[in-house]
Design an enzyme around this catalytic site. Structure first.
Site: not given
Ligand code: PAF
Length: 273
Positions: A52, A27-28, A178
């Site tokens: 965050q 994804g990155h 995650r």
């Protein structure tokens, strides 16, 4: 970082920027490819931003792989990896917050107080260091993308914000750092997230426009997996992130679900025909 970026700009190069928290996956890398295809130089930042994460969240166990990340970025032809230290980001006496107030209220903002202030504060600082022409974010964190778009408009930052569609595993699970936390059973259960989104798209295609009905369909799919605990499932306006009652124009269906100790999010476009 600033010196390199100033030199690059003086040389007439347009800078594309991908901010990340590392533990890079496909994804990155899709974001990186997008930035490279749009600009002359690509900067990727890796910074696991303590601001965050709320109390009891996964800051301490957030997965890291500095060497692996570096190798992946080199293989993609990324010119600059910017990885500031915590002290250089938030030195002694740091007390400033950048806050986007409305777009951040619902969805993840409701369940993670302070999270988006942490995101916008660090992104403002990263933007200030890199001063990119374009910055690329994934649609997976859809509310984050909408928040950054607002930030850039409101503060006249003059950076083009590019959103990139979610990258999924072959079985539909949205890619996320995650996902590394999931056991085999949890990963299997997590497939219900993308299944539930497909169910809503299917219902919309067959003419269902009422969001309450669409959300019931989503929840029914999620309920088939006892390991899942739903935090929210909502259908919101794609820009304001305010809930909508009917799909009259394009909207975003977003959900957050806990699987064991892991919190997963996913979303999809619901496009009115
Ligand atoms: O999406 C992320 O990885 C983070 O929220 C970001 C944008 C890098 C800010 O820390």
């Amino acid at each position: 970082m600033r010196v390199w970026a100033d030199d690059a700009r003086r040389a007439g190069r347009r800078i594309g920027f991908v901010p990340t928290m590392g533990f890079l996956h496909e994804g990155h890398l899709t974001l990186v490819r997008e930035a490279r295809s749009r600009c002359d130089a690509c900067v990727v930042s890796i910074f696991v931003n303590p601001l965050q994460f709320g109390p009891g969240e996964d800051l301490d166990r957030y997965p890291r792989d500095e060497q692996g990340d570096k190798a992946k970025l080199e293989a993609e032809g990324v010119e600059v990896l910017y990885s500031p230290t915590g002290d250089s980001m938030y030195g002694a006496g740091f007390q400033t917050a950048v806050s986007v107030t409305e777009v951040t209220k619902g969805l993840c903002g409701a369940g993670r107080p302070g999270h988006f202030d942490g995101v916008t504060t660090v992104v403002a600082k990263l933007f200030n260091a890199v001063r990119p022409d374009e910055a690329v974010f994934g649609e997976k964190d859809y509310q984050q993308l909408a928040t950054i778009r607002r930030l850039v408009v409101d503060l006249d930052l003059g950076i083009a914000i590019v959103g990139v569609p979610i990258v999924r595993e072959a079985d539909g699970l949205a890619m996320s750092s995650r996902n590394a936390y999931l056991s085999e059973d949890e990963r299997e259960a997590a497939l219900a997230l993308s299944r539930s989104l497909s169910e809503a798209r299917r219902a919309l295609r067959s003419g269902e426009r009422e969001t309450a009905v669409l959300i019931d369909r989503v929840r029914a799919v999620l309920a088939t997996e006892p390991l899942l605990q739903v935090e929210y499932t909502e259908i919101v306006d794609a820009d304001s992130i305010q809930p909508v009652d009917r799909i009259d124009k394009s909207a975003r269906l977003a959900l957050a679900v806990h699987v064991g100790n892991t919190r997963l999010i996913d979303n999809t476009l619901l496009a009115a025909a």
